[in-house]
Each structure stands twice: as C-alpha cells, then as structure tokens.
Design an enzyme around this catalytic site. Structure first.
Site, PDB file in Angstrom:
ATOM      1  N   GLY A  17     101.395 -35.922  28.572  1.00 28.17           N
ATOM      2  CA  GLY A  17     101.435 -35.776  27.119  1.00 28.17           C
ATOM      3  C   GLY A  17     102.689 -35.078  26.630  1.00 28.17           C
ATOM      4  O   GLY A  17     103.268 -35.451  25.604  1.00 28.17           O
ATOM      5  N   TYR A 137      87.204 -39.343  39.890  1.00 26.12           N
ATOM      6  CA  TYR A 137      88.263 -39.475  38.882  1.00 26.12           C
ATOM      7  C   TYR A 137      88.578 -40.950  38.634  1.00 26.12           C
ATOM      8  O   TYR A 137      88.712 -41.395  37.494  1.00 26.12           O
ATOM      9  CB  TYR A 137      89.510 -38.737  39.367  1.00 26.12           C
ATOM     10  CG  TYR A 137      90.695 -38.804  38.429  1.00 26.12           C
ATOM     11  CD1 TYR A 137      90.749 -37.999  37.295  1.00 26.12           C
ATOM     12  CD2 TYR A 137      91.777 -39.647  38.694  1.00 26.12           C
ATOM     13  CE1 TYR A 137      91.836 -38.050  36.444  1.00 26.12           C
ATOM     14  CE2 TYR A 137      92.864 -39.706  37.842  1.00 26.12           C
ATOM     15  CZ  TYR A 137      92.894 -38.895  36.722  1.00 26.12           C
ATOM     16  OH  TYR A 137      93.972 -38.954  35.877  1.00 26.12           O
ATOM     17  N   ASN A 166     101.985 -42.051  41.194  1.00 30.19           N
ATOM     18  CA  ASN A 166     102.035 -40.589  41.308  1.00 30.19           C
ATOM     19  C   ASN A 166     103.155 -40.022  40.447  1.00 30.19           C
ATOM     20  O   ASN A 166     104.316 -40.428  40.575  1.00 30.19           O
ATOM     21  CB  ASN A 166     102.272 -40.188  42.767  1.00 30.19           C
ATOM     22  CG  ASN A 166     101.204 -40.739  43.686  1.00 30.19           C
ATOM     23  OD1 ASN A 166     100.070 -40.285  43.687  1.00 30.19           O
ATOM     24  ND2 ASN A 166     101.563 -41.747  44.468  1.00 30.19           N
ATOM     25  N   LEU A 167     102.796 -39.056  39.607  1.00 29.96           N
ATOM     26  CA  LEU A 167     103.741 -38.517  38.631  1.00 29.96           C
ATOM     27  C   LEU A 167     104.202 -37.112  38.990  1.00 29.96           C
ATOM     28  O   LEU A 167     103.503 -36.353  39.660  1.00 29.96           O
ATOM     29  CB  LEU A 167     103.097 -38.487  37.246  1.00 29.96           C
ATOM     30  CG  LEU A 167     102.720 -39.847  36.653  1.00 29.96           C
ATOM     31  CD1 LEU A 167     101.843 -39.661  35.423  1.00 29.96           C
ATOM     32  CD2 LEU A 167     103.976 -40.647  36.296  1.00 29.96           C
ATOM     33  N   TRP A 203      99.571 -30.264  54.275  1.00 27.00           N
ATOM     34  CA  TRP A 203      98.362 -31.013  54.638  1.00 27.00           C
ATOM     35  C   TRP A 203      98.704 -32.349  55.291  1.00 27.00           C
ATOM     36  O   TRP A 203      99.699 -32.991  54.965  1.00 27.00           O
ATOM     37  CB  TRP A 203      97.528 -31.277  53.389  1.00 27.00           C
ATOM     38  CG  TRP A 203      96.644 -30.128  52.993  1.00 27.00           C
ATOM     39  CD1 TRP A 203      96.866 -28.798  53.218  1.00 27.00           C
ATOM     40  CD2 TRP A 203      95.407 -30.209  52.285  1.00 27.00           C
ATOM     41  NE1 TRP A 203      95.856 -28.048  52.701  1.00 27.00           N
ATOM     42  CE2 TRP A 203      94.937 -28.885  52.110  1.00 27.00           C
ATOM     43  CE3 TRP A 203      94.653 -31.259  51.774  1.00 27.00           C
ATOM     44  CZ2 TRP A 203      93.747 -28.597  51.456  1.00 27.00           C
ATOM     45  CZ3 TRP A 203      93.466 -30.972  51.109  1.00 27.00           C
ATOM     46  CH2 TRP A 203      93.018 -29.655  50.955  1.00 27.00           C
TER      47      TRP A 203
END
Length: 325
Positions: A17, A137, A166-167, A203
């Site tokens: 946004g 989600y 992916n942002l 990870w």
C-alpha cells in the site's frame, strides 16, 4: 482514472500500500484518501460500509492484509484465513454497493498449488494441493479473487486482481518473528555485522528457487493496469486476474549470498564477513515458485528493478527509513 479522481488506498502503511501511495503521488494524483486501523477497522463490516457511504471513493486499491512469513503462517493459520477473508469481503462488497468504478485487489502467488507446473500460469489455480505452510492465507486470497470475478459476472463491476510474486522493498517488515525471508535476511546480516558475529543461521537448506519483485515495480504495474485495462482484459478460465513478477528466479542460497555482499560492502576492504549455516530441520516451503508473466508482458508492462539494485535500496531503507522494526 483522472488526476482528480477520488482514490482509496486500503493498507497504505504496509509494504504494498505504501508503494502504491507513493506511485500515485508521483504520477500527480491529488485526491487520495487513506485511513489507519484506528480510523477504520476493515474487519468491521458496519464501519467499512459507513466509510464507503460517506467518502464515495471512485477507485480502490485493496492492499490491506494480514501478512507474515512461514513461521507466522504456520503458528497462526486461523488469524490468516479469517482476517484476510473478512477484510477482502468487506471492502469488495462495500465497493459494489457504493458504485466504485474500478477496484484493484492485491493477492499473492501463494494461491497456486505447491507442485504447480513451472513457470506458473494463471490457469494453474485450484489444480492441486496448496503449500501446507501457508494454505490458510492462500485460501483467503483465492476467495477474494473469486468474489471479484463473481461480482464482475453477476453485477457488471470492474474489479481486477493481481497476483504478485514474493515482494520486498521500502517500508518492509524487518521483525524476525513475523517477516518474510528477504527482510529477515537483511536484518540478520546487518546485526551480525554490527555485533561482530561470524555466523548467520538461516532456515532450510537454501535450495528453493524464488522470484522476487521490488514493491515499487508492483506499484507501477497496478497503477498502469488501473489506468489502461479492465477486468475483461485480465480474464482467464480461472478468474479475472494476472500474475505480476519478473519472470526470473534465484535460489535462497544465492539470495543470501547477494544480501551478505550488499550488507558487508562498506567493510569489504577489511575482509570482514560472516559464514552462513543452514538449519535443514526447518521447512523450505515450496521447492520452486516462478510466475509466468507472459500475459502481463503482453498487456504492456515489464519489471524494471533487478534484485541486487532492489537489495541496495531496501538495505538503505532499513538503515535510514522510518520503519525500524
């Protein structure tokens, strides 16, 4: 959209946004309305209806969402499915009832099956099981896409949806407990450099392939689509939406190495760096996720910012920006 059109950006404080708000302002739009959570609770249907009835926005960018990385999605699935579905349904229904001319719904490529054929085409939606670590989600986002598509069919609305990959970028969330892989790595490498630690723990095993899109590029894409295209231009058998991405991928291990180079660039001459240790007991997530952006490219838009340049911008924002989480 006209420069004086009344435009509501939902979620203007978030990564997406905020980027859309800056893009609109840069293009000369002068009648943009926003609300913080304290001013408008998007989970409250009555409040959302009242806001739309009073403000009567002509155009809406639906970028508000409850977001997080693998850890947060796995730990709080109920929050992710409930909040994202309710936010989406409240805003889309209020937009329909109040005659919004065009709405842009921001989704995610996590809507696609875990083992979808690569690169992922829009037609892959609902053709297989979702990635378990973020299925809650994803299901919420799929529901809002289908809602927009159904409204277009039944009510003649002009509600578009985009599925960004992916942002990352300016204003990202760097809180380790809930952030995505990109900002989490920036923070981990920065803290290692600042403290003198010689190792960073990450990870998985670094093997998954990922595509990353600079949020400023996404904002450029969605404003371009709102200015030039309609829902019917995005129509596929699975819904009125289009992928947004770069069409390029790299491994998580390659991403980590590039972020480390950028973070340690100012001390490179001293030979200072850190090693990376991968924790393979943690989940990798989907093994590969690359968007097919052929349709978007054919609609007249292509990404501009490459990953290394985006990392440099993002790290500078981490160091000097207002968002210091």
């Amino acid at each position: 959209m006209q420069k004086s059109s009344k435009i509501y950006v939902a979620g203007h404080r978030g990564l997406v946004g905020g980027a859309i708000l800056r893009e609109l302002q840069a293009r000369g739009y002068t009648n943009i309305i926003t609300r913080t959570h304290s001013g408008l609770d998007l989970l409250n249907q009555a409040d959302v209806n009242r806001f739309f009835e009073e403000e009567k926005p002509e155009y809406v960018f639906l970028a508000a969402a409850h977001v997080g990385g693998i850890g947060a999605n796995s730990a709080y699935p109920a929050d992710f499915i409930y909040q994202n579905m309710v936010i989406g349904f409240n805003v889309v229904e209020a937009a329909r009832k109040n005659g919004v001319k065009k709405l842009m719904n921001l989704g995610s490529t996590c809507i696609y099956p875990k083992m979808a054929e690569q690169p992922i085409k829009e037609e892959s939606l609902l053709t297989g099981p979702l990635e378990p670590t973020n299925d809650a989600y994803a299901l919420a986002k799929i529901s809002v896409i289908k809602l927009c598509t159904a409204y277009n069919k039944q009510f003649g609305t002009n509600f578009l949806s985009v599925m960004p990959t992916n942002l990352y970028g300016i204003g990202d969330n760097y809180e380790l407990a809930g952030s995505h892989v990109f900002p989490a790595m920036i923070r981990k490498f920065h803290e290692a450099k600042a403290s003198g630690e010689d190792v960073v723990h990450l990870w998985g095993d670094g093997s998954p392939l990922r595509e990353f899109l600079f949020a400023g590029d996404l904002a450029d894409a969605v404003v371009y689509l709102m200015e030039n295209k309609n829902a019917e231009d995005l129509r596929t058998p699975t819904g009125d939406f289009v992928n947004v991405g770069t069409g390029k991928e790299l491994t998580i291990k390659e991403l980590a190495g590039t972020i480390r180079e950028v973070v340690y660039a100012d001390v490179a001459e001293t030979g200072r760096t850190c090693r990376i240790e991968w924790d393979s007991s943690k989940p990798n997530g989907t093994p590969r996720k690359l968007c097919d952006v052929t349709r978007l490219n054919n609609l007249g838009w292509k990404a501009k910012v490459d990953v290394r340049k985006g990392i440099e911008i993002s790290y500078d924002d981490f160091l000097h920006g207002k968002v210091r989480k």
